[in-house]
Design a protein around this motif. Structure first.
Motif, PDB file in Angstrom:
ATOM      1  N   TYR A 667      43.338   2.287  19.298  1.00  0.00           N
ATOM      2  CA  TYR A 667      41.901   2.498  19.220  1.00  0.00           C
ATOM      3  C   TYR A 667      41.431   2.837  20.632  1.00  0.00           C
ATOM      4  O   TYR A 667      41.727   2.116  21.575  1.00  0.00           O
ATOM      5  N   TRP A 668      40.700   3.947  20.730  1.00  0.00           N
ATOM      6  CA  TRP A 668      40.229   4.387  22.039  1.00  0.00           C
ATOM      7  C   TRP A 668      38.720   4.139  22.106  1.00  0.00           C
ATOM      8  O   TRP A 668      37.940   4.817  21.459  1.00  0.00           O
ATOM      9  N   TYR A 669      38.326   3.143  22.891  1.00  0.00           N
ATOM     10  CA  TYR A 669      36.915   2.759  22.974  1.00  0.00           C
ATOM     11  C   TYR A 669      36.276   3.303  24.237  1.00  0.00           C
ATOM     12  O   TYR A 669      36.912   3.331  25.298  1.00  0.00           O
ATOM     13  N   ASP A 670      35.003   3.706  24.114  1.00  0.00           N
ATOM     14  CA  ASP A 670      34.252   3.974  25.334  1.00  0.00           C
ATOM     15  C   ASP A 670      33.653   2.652  25.812  1.00  0.00           C
ATOM     16  O   ASP A 670      33.812   1.612  25.157  1.00  0.00           O
ATOM     17  N   ASP A 671      32.966   2.670  26.944  1.00  0.00           N
ATOM     18  CA  ASP A 671      32.525   1.398  27.530  1.00  0.00           C
ATOM     19  C   ASP A 671      31.392   0.758  26.732  1.00  0.00           C
ATOM     20  O   ASP A 671      31.041  -0.395  26.956  1.00  0.00           O
ATOM     21  N   LYS A 672      30.817   1.494  25.782  1.00  0.00           N
ATOM     22  CA  LYS A 672      29.789   0.905  24.924  1.00  0.00           C
ATOM     23  C   LYS A 672      30.393   0.301  23.658  1.00  0.00           C
ATOM     24  O   LYS A 672      29.669  -0.206  22.798  1.00  0.00           O
ATOM     25  N   GLY A 673      31.712   0.383  23.552  1.00  0.00           N
ATOM     26  CA  GLY A 673      32.356  -0.210  22.383  1.00  0.00           C
ATOM     27  C   GLY A 673      32.386   0.697  21.178  1.00  0.00           C
ATOM     28  O   GLY A 673      32.503   0.249  20.048  1.00  0.00           O
ATOM     29  N   SER A 674      32.295   2.004  21.411  1.00  0.00           N
ATOM     30  CA  SER A 674      32.364   2.966  20.324  1.00  0.00           C
ATOM     31  C   SER A 674      33.773   3.550  20.279  1.00  0.00           C
ATOM     32  O   SER A 674      34.264   4.064  21.275  1.00  0.00           O
ATOM     33  N   MET A 675      34.398   3.459  19.112  1.00  0.00           N
ATOM     34  CA  MET A 675      35.738   4.017  18.956  1.00  0.00           C
ATOM     35  C   MET A 675      35.630   5.538  18.919  1.00  0.00           C
ATOM     36  O   MET A 675      34.911   6.085  18.088  1.00  0.00           O
ATOM     37  N   ARG A 676      36.332   6.213  19.810  1.00  0.00           N
ATOM     38  CA  ARG A 676      36.191   7.660  19.923  1.00  0.00           C
ATOM     39  C   ARG A 676      37.220   8.432  19.098  1.00  0.00           C
ATOM     40  O   ARG A 676      37.163   9.646  19.040  1.00  0.00           O
ATOM     41  N   ASN A 677      38.148   7.731  18.519  1.00  0.00           N
ATOM     42  CA  ASN A 677      39.202   8.457  17.785  1.00  0.00           C
ATOM     43  C   ASN A 677      39.365   7.919  16.366  1.00  0.00           C
ATOM     44  O   ASN A 677      40.473   7.642  15.915  1.00  0.00           O
ATOM     45  N   ALA A 678      38.244   7.786  15.655  1.00  0.00           N
ATOM     46  CA  ALA A 678      38.290   7.199  14.320  1.00  0.00           C
ATOM     47  C   ALA A 678      38.621   8.231  13.243  1.00  0.00           C
ATOM     48  O   ALA A 678      38.002   8.265  12.180  1.00  0.00           O
ATOM     49  N   THR A 679      39.569   9.100  13.525  1.00  0.00           N
ATOM     50  CA  THR A 679      40.093  10.031  12.521  1.00  0.00           C
ATOM     51  C   THR A 679      41.597  10.152  12.743  1.00  0.00           C
ATOM     52  O   THR A 679      42.097   9.829  13.823  1.00  0.00           O
ATOM     53  N   TYR A 680      42.277  10.666  11.747  1.00  0.00           N
ATOM     54  CA  TYR A 680      43.728  10.839  11.893  1.00  0.00           C
ATOM     55  C   TYR A 680      44.081  11.992  12.833  1.00  0.00           C
ATOM     56  O   TYR A 680      45.239  12.195  13.152  1.00  0.00           O
ATOM     57  N   LEU A 681      43.074  12.751  13.259  1.00  0.00           N
ATOM     58  CA  LEU A 681      43.357  13.800  14.238  1.00  0.00           C
ATOM     59  C   LEU A 681      43.686  13.164  15.592  1.00  0.00           C
ATOM     60  O   LEU A 681      44.650  13.566  16.244  1.00  0.00           O
ATOM     61  N   ASP A 682      42.901  12.186  15.972  1.00  0.00           N
ATOM     62  CA  ASP A 682      43.077  11.610  17.304  1.00  0.00           C
ATOM     63  C   ASP A 682      43.647  10.200  17.288  1.00  0.00           C
ATOM     64  O   ASP A 682      43.979   9.661  18.332  1.00  0.00           O
ATOM     65  N   TYR A 683      43.694   9.572  16.119  1.00  0.00           N
ATOM     66  CA  TYR A 683      44.466   8.332  15.996  1.00  0.00           C
ATOM     67  C   TYR A 683      45.813   8.782  15.460  1.00  0.00           C
ATOM     68  O   TYR A 683      45.955   9.109  14.289  1.00  0.00           O
ATOM     69  N   ARG A 684      46.793   8.844  16.344  1.00  0.00           N
ATOM     70  CA  ARG A 684      47.993   9.615  16.032  1.00  0.00           C
ATOM     71  C   ARG A 684      49.102   8.774  15.426  1.00  0.00           C
ATOM     72  O   ARG A 684      49.884   8.166  16.150  1.00  0.00           O
ATOM     73  N   ILE A 685      49.172   8.785  14.088  1.00  0.00           N
ATOM     74  CA  ILE A 685      50.350   8.213  13.448  1.00  0.00           C
ATOM     75  C   ILE A 685      51.429   9.298  13.476  1.00  0.00           C
ATOM     76  O   ILE A 685      51.121  10.481  13.562  1.00  0.00           O
ATOM     77  N   PRO A 686      52.685   8.903  13.445  1.00  0.00           N
ATOM     78  CA  PRO A 686      53.736   9.923  13.536  1.00  0.00           C
ATOM     79  C   PRO A 686      53.733  10.842  12.312  1.00  0.00           C
ATOM     80  O   PRO A 686      53.415  10.401  11.212  1.00  0.00           O
ATOM     81  N   THR A 687      54.060  12.098  12.522  1.00  0.00           N
ATOM     82  CA  THR A 687      54.300  13.007  11.410  1.00  0.00           C
ATOM     83  C   THR A 687      55.818  13.118  11.225  1.00  0.00           C
ATOM     84  O   THR A 687      56.591  12.580  12.024  1.00  0.00           O
ATOM     85  N   CYS A 688      56.211  13.867  10.198  1.00  0.00           N
ATOM     86  CA  CYS A 688      57.652  13.981   9.944  1.00  0.00           C
ATOM     87  C   CYS A 688      58.348  14.738  11.074  1.00  0.00           C
ATOM     88  O   CYS A 688      59.566  14.667  11.194  1.00  0.00           O
ATOM     89  N   TYR A 689      57.581  15.449  11.908  1.00  0.00           N
ATOM     90  CA  TYR A 689      58.201  16.147  13.044  1.00  0.00           C
ATOM     91  C   TYR A 689      58.498  15.196  14.213  1.00  0.00           C
ATOM     92  O   TYR A 689      59.151  15.587  15.169  1.00  0.00           O
TER      93      TYR A 689
END
Lengths: 758, 297
Positions: A667-689
């Motif tokens: 989880y990538w938070y800014d200093d105000k406590g807002s998660m900046r990567n609340a999608t699978y685009l930027d919250y990177r789970i592994p792909t089959c590659y």
């Protein structure tokens, strides 16, 4: 591979096609989002834009006035809880906190915290209406870091939290605090242990907040009927705990709630706690119509239960010849908004792979302005394994000892007492290390430059708890198996196979169904690696119940004493060579009294716990810091593999989730406590590659507490990967990574630091 | 999601009339960015004009005078084109890594350009290959070089009523080669932390660079044409000294931000790493050597 002369089974150990396979492959399986009911309304939850704020005022009048809006609810529509602790299957829960998590009371404690909800004719109207709810906030300073939250001057989240000191210290302060719990375990004489060591290493670690990453978002459809009975259709790991939570939160009798399980698109521990059912129920109560609520992906990230970020310090003492003399661990886990991080399991697991003669473990459960943490596959153990297994590897490197040999020398085995007290029964830690050491992978040479190999071990308890099944013999020789365990990893088939094995029939003769809470006996959650073990025992018991009844039927038919009839080899045998197969006898049931129904429960059996040892090869790009996982082998003590494909699948899935946690997830938070990567685009789970084929070695050390030796397999495979990969990175690039995830920028920074130090 | 109108014009003239009419009209090609933006509320169009079937926007014509690529042509057609693969290879490198196969079946290069993301994977290739944007409105047509098209994150020179019709590429010189690659933490399905595209032309000996164009992505508010980095190579023998000079010039114009995808320091560092790798690949292709690129590695 098998380490024991196991008995030959007919069904266990084979790989039949899963009973739910066709529906899932063809898309016909029904998930929560597929619910369609007459008069269905659609709900949307309004969520807090702030990480920490007091709610001054909520005005819903503009939203209620919008055409197509049928109801708006806030916390005022959920009954007050007072100070109540309720046992909810996997532990006691503070109901006020659970209620405030479902709809915020007077404060919002994380961005995404539910504040109100709208039911409307369609989701678009509901979305528009949410924008018309006026919420006045008094924004407060958030605290986002576990160590900062422990400081005396830190902003405090919950006025009602005091430090719960293990053993009930009278010195505990009466001041509100973020430190909800302190745990201390000791064994032996730690000081003397370190004095006896030739090498003492102390290292600090950080891990990020990580989500389970199930593909299916949370969902619930509720119908509050005119007679006060509530039906909830939802995706959940446990229909009975979902029922109880919903009933307790709405303060209605448990018997008035029926939970209907839909198929589940992944849970990993995150679909035990309820979020939406009380909200949907409150909206349904107001409107008299069924209401369906589905989270979007951002809500899943921001407002469900990730596993905590943590700070861990490990001190390890070892003699020159590689014997552990002492360990000291300090763990602080982020609970999120409300107390309840897996600090307990973290403290119990941190030294659990080894025989520590002397050790001390100190742990803290700390509230921060992030979503309330929740279970994720061996909760708390992966954080701890990353720390201890990295230190073990560094000690081995310093002493020039093969890390597999170190584990063979010091590894936990039957009779060893864990730091937190329990003494191990028959376990397979050493066997998993031996399996890795003997593997072609471990014996092979690395193929090129910038490559490295690492190994690491991990432990998870596995639990027993309660299960019930009912099995009905059809006159055609089939069996319908009714169960209450959500099928996440192929458990319908694994449980059916145990019933089939016991009756001596085929898995295909059994038709398993997962049914609602009105239709089967109480069954605990699908979690704690318990279902194949405990629901399996219930199925075996049901099969034995059927056996007993069939013996009586056969005795009647043969006009012999039942004591002369036995159930053996898929049929009944009587005096003078009398013999009927299960199927033959099933055909005669109508003339001997009708249906035969077997019941089985499991409630007393406990598991011995499971160990895994992983070996991984990586290549580190020295110019970018990027890690490619080249080869990966999991060796795990699986007890007895009922359906080997599903066991392998669990090992592979756990390893892949561990790889994601190790390399990129956070989880990538800014200093105000807002998660900046609340999608699978930027919250990177592994792909089959991103992952190679995960090779598995099934080490079978049967657990004597299960008739067929089953050991839970689902959770432990996530524990070793971060440490194994960190150790491989150290071998490849000469940098010791002490923070998860080990993302390319972090590894590059470590490489720059390494070069600057030269 | 907000309601909007939807129109499918059959001629470019009709499309341009529709674009000029409504208060907020957006063209719809693949829709892979647009629909998501409407869903999340980032864009609130009153009218979507479906331009997928307009003949002018579906051109894919490679000839001795260059390449004409309609703005609606989906990535898969670019990937499948033997002429583009041979002569405008960097563009194929880009199209292969825009989303997954399903996205590539829908998404267009023109749409990727008009979305004008600083990290868009096709734009550095378009700039490196010298592409021109052909922009039409009901009042006429104008041309803008791709490096002047984007004006900020999500912003470009298109005025209300204007439509990107096609991209025109100059003919490729003999002994030229191009390549695009990006750095991402994963190996697929990601947004570039840094992207670099380059096109080079070699002299008859294959050792000296006679022409070069270099473009950088994700290191500023718009994709950048790195003129000095290219100048550092032109007329030089292609060796480590020339690469180092080009890298220094490229790093000098990079003004990245620090965010969850990487720190500014790390991104500037990556500009150098990627440019060196991209130039070597482009030169290898210009020399006719076999160069296979495994995305992510």
């Amino acid at each position: 591979m098998s380490t024991n002369g196991k008995p030959k089974y007919k069904v266990i150990g084979t790989r039949p096609i899963r009973h739910d396979g066709v529906d899932k492959v063809t898309g016909r399986a029904k998930y929560g989002a597929d619910i369609r009911l007459s008069g269905l309304l659609h709900g949307i939850v309004l969520r807090s834009p702030h990480a920490h704020a007091r709610i001054v005022r909520i005005d819903t009048s503009r939203a209620e006035a919008l055409a197509g809006v049928r109801a708006v609810v806030t916390a005022a529509d959920i009954p007050p809880q007072g100070d109540r602790m309720v046992e909810l299957g996997e532990g006691a829960v503070n109901m006020r906190h659970l209620s405030a998590n479902v709809l915020a009371h007077d404060k919002v404690l994380y961005k995404g915290h539910a504040v109100a909800a709208v039911a409307a004719d369609n989701v678009h109207i509901a979305e528009e209406a949410c924008k018309l709810i006026d919420v006045e906030y008094e924004v407060l300073e958030p605290v986002l870091d576990v160590l900062k939250a422990m400081l005396p001057d830190a902003p405090v989240l919950n006025d009602d939290v005091r430090t719960d000191v293990m053993g009930g210290s009278p010195a505990a302060s009466d001041r509100p605090t973020n430190v909800a719990r302190q745990i201390i375990f000791t064994k032996g004489d730690v000081q003397a242990g370190f004095a006896a060591a030739d090498v003492v290493l102390e290292r600090e670690f950080r891990t990020g907040t990580v989500h389970q990453g199930y593909i299916e978002p949370h969902n619930a459809t509720a119908m509050w009927n005119a007679n006060g009975k509530v039906t909830v259709w939802m995706s959940t790991q446990g229909i009975f705990t979902a029922r109880q939570q919903t009933a307790e939160l709405m303060r209605i009798p448990v018997a008035d709630v029926k939970v209907v399980p839909m198929e589940i698109g992944g849970g990993f521990g995150g679909k035990i706690s309820v979020y939406l059912p009380p909200v949907a129920a409150a909206l349904s109560k107001k409107t008299g119509r069924p209401v369906k609520v589905i989270m979007d992906r951002s809500a899943v990230f921001e407002a469900t239960g990730p596993t905590p970020a943590s700070y861990i310090k490990i001190k390890l003492g070892v003699t020159r010849d590689g014997m552990i003399t002492a360990g000291d661990a300090y763990l602080a886990y982020e609970a999120g908004a409300f107390p309840g991080s897996p600090i307990g399991p973290g403290c119990m697991c941190v030294f659990s792979c080894y025989d520590f003669p002397n050790a001390r473990v100190e742990g803290y459960d700390v509230c921060v302005n992030k979503p309330r943490s929740n279970a994720y596959r061996a909760p708390g153990s992966t954080n701890a394994a990353f720390a201890i297994e990295t230190v073990v590897d560094e000690v081995c490197q310093q002493l020039g000892i093969d890390p597999a040999d170190f584990r063979l020398k010091n590894g936990a085995k039957e009779g060893v007492r864990r730091v937190d007290g329990p003494v191990y029964s028959r376990i397979g830690m050493l066997e998993t290390v031996e399996a890795i050491k003997a593997s072609e992978h471990y014996q092979s040479k690395l193929a090129g430059p910038n490559q490295g190999r690492g190994i690491a071990s991990g432990y998870w308890f596995n639990i027993g708890l309660k299960s019930a099944v009912t099995a009905t013999v059809g006159y055609d020789g089939s069996v319908t198996l009714i169960e209450g365990s959500t099928d996440i990893g192929g458990s319908r088939t694994s449980i059916a196979m145990q019933l089939a094995e016991t009756l001596g029939i085929t898995a295909e003769q059994v038709t398993p169904s997962v049914v609602d809470t009105d239709s089967v006996g109480y069954t605990d959650v699908t979690g704690g690696s318990r279902v194949t073990f405990a629901t399996g025992i219930a199925a075996i018991e049901a099969a034995r119940d059927i056996q007993r009844q069939l013996v009586i039927r056969a005795a009647e038919l043969w006009e012999v004493d039942p004591s002369t009839v036995t159930y053996v080899d898929g049929g009944v045998s009587g005096p003078d060579g009398k013999r009927m197969t299960f199927e033959e006898l099933a055909h005669k049931l109508p003339e001997t009294g009708g249906p035969v129904i077997g019941n089985g429960t499991s409630g007393k059996a406990t598991q011995a716990g499971a160990f895994g040892t992983h070996c991984v090869d990586v290549e580190v790009d020295p110019e970018t810091g990027k890690v490619q996982v080249l080869r990966y082998t999991v060796a795990q003590d699986v007890g007895t593999a009922i359906h080997p494909s599903y066991v392998e699948g669990q090992l592979q899935g756990g390893a892949v989730q561990g790889i994601g946690w190790a390399l990129n997830e956070e989880y990538w938070y800014d200093d105000k406590g807002s998660m900046r990567n609340a999608t699978y685009l930027d919250y990177r789970i592994p792909t089959c590659y991103d992952v190679p084929m995960i090779d598995t070695i099934l080490v079978e050390v049967p657990d004597p507490q299960h008739p067929y030796g089953v050991r839970g397999v689902g959770e432990v495979p996530i524990c070793p990967p971060p440490a194994a990969i960190a150790n491989a990175i150290a071998a490849a690039a000469g940098v010791r990574m002490k923070q998860l995830p080990m993302s390319p920028p972090r590894i590059m920074s470590a490489i720059w630091e390494r070069d600057a130090a030269k | 999601m907000r309601d909007f109108d939807y129109a499918v014009p059959s001629t470019l003239t009709d499309a341009l009339a529709l674009m000029a009419g409504a208060s907020v009209a957006r063209p719809l090609a693949g829709g892979t960015d647009l629909i998501d933006h409407v869903r999340t509320g980032r864009l609130a169009p009153d009218l979507l004009v479906d331009i997928k079937k307009l003949p002018e926007l579906n051109r894919l014509e490679a000839s001795p005078s260059g390449l004409r690529l309609g703005a609606s042509v989906p990535c898969w057609k670019v990937i499948a084109s033997t002429e583009i693969s041979r002569d405008y290879t960097a563009l194929v490198d880009s199209c292969r890594i825009i989303g997954g196969i399903q996205i590539q079946n829908r998404a267009s290069v023109g749409g990727n350009l008009c979305n004008s993301g600083p990290a868009a994977d096709s734009i550095p290739s378009l700039i490196a290959l010298g592409a021109q944007c052909v922009i039409a409105s009901k009042d006429g047509t104008r041309e803008v070089p791709v490096e002047a098209f984007c004006t900020g994150p999500g912003k470009n020179v298109l005025q209300p009523g204007e439509l990107l019709v096609e991209l025109k590429f100059p003919a490729r010189a003999v002994r030229s080669g191009s390549h695009y690659r990006r750095f991402i933490p994963r190996n697929e399905m990601d947004i570039a932390v840094v992207g670099v595209g380059a096109s080079v032309t070699l002299d008859e000996s294959g050792q000296r660079i006679t022409d070069a164009r270099i473009a950088l992505g994700a290191v500023g508010p718009t994709p950048l044409l790195a003129t000095d980095a290219a100048q550092a190579l032109i007329g030089q023998a292609f060796d480590e000294v020339a690469i180092a000079k080009s890298v220094a010039a490229a790093k000098a114009i990079a003004t990245p931000i620090s965010d969850m995808r990487g720190t500014a320091e790390y991104r500037v560092h990556l500009v150098g790493v990627l440019l060196a790798r991209v130039l070597k690949a482009a030169v290898a292709r210009a020399r006719g050597e076999t160069f296979t690129y495994q995305p992510g590695h």
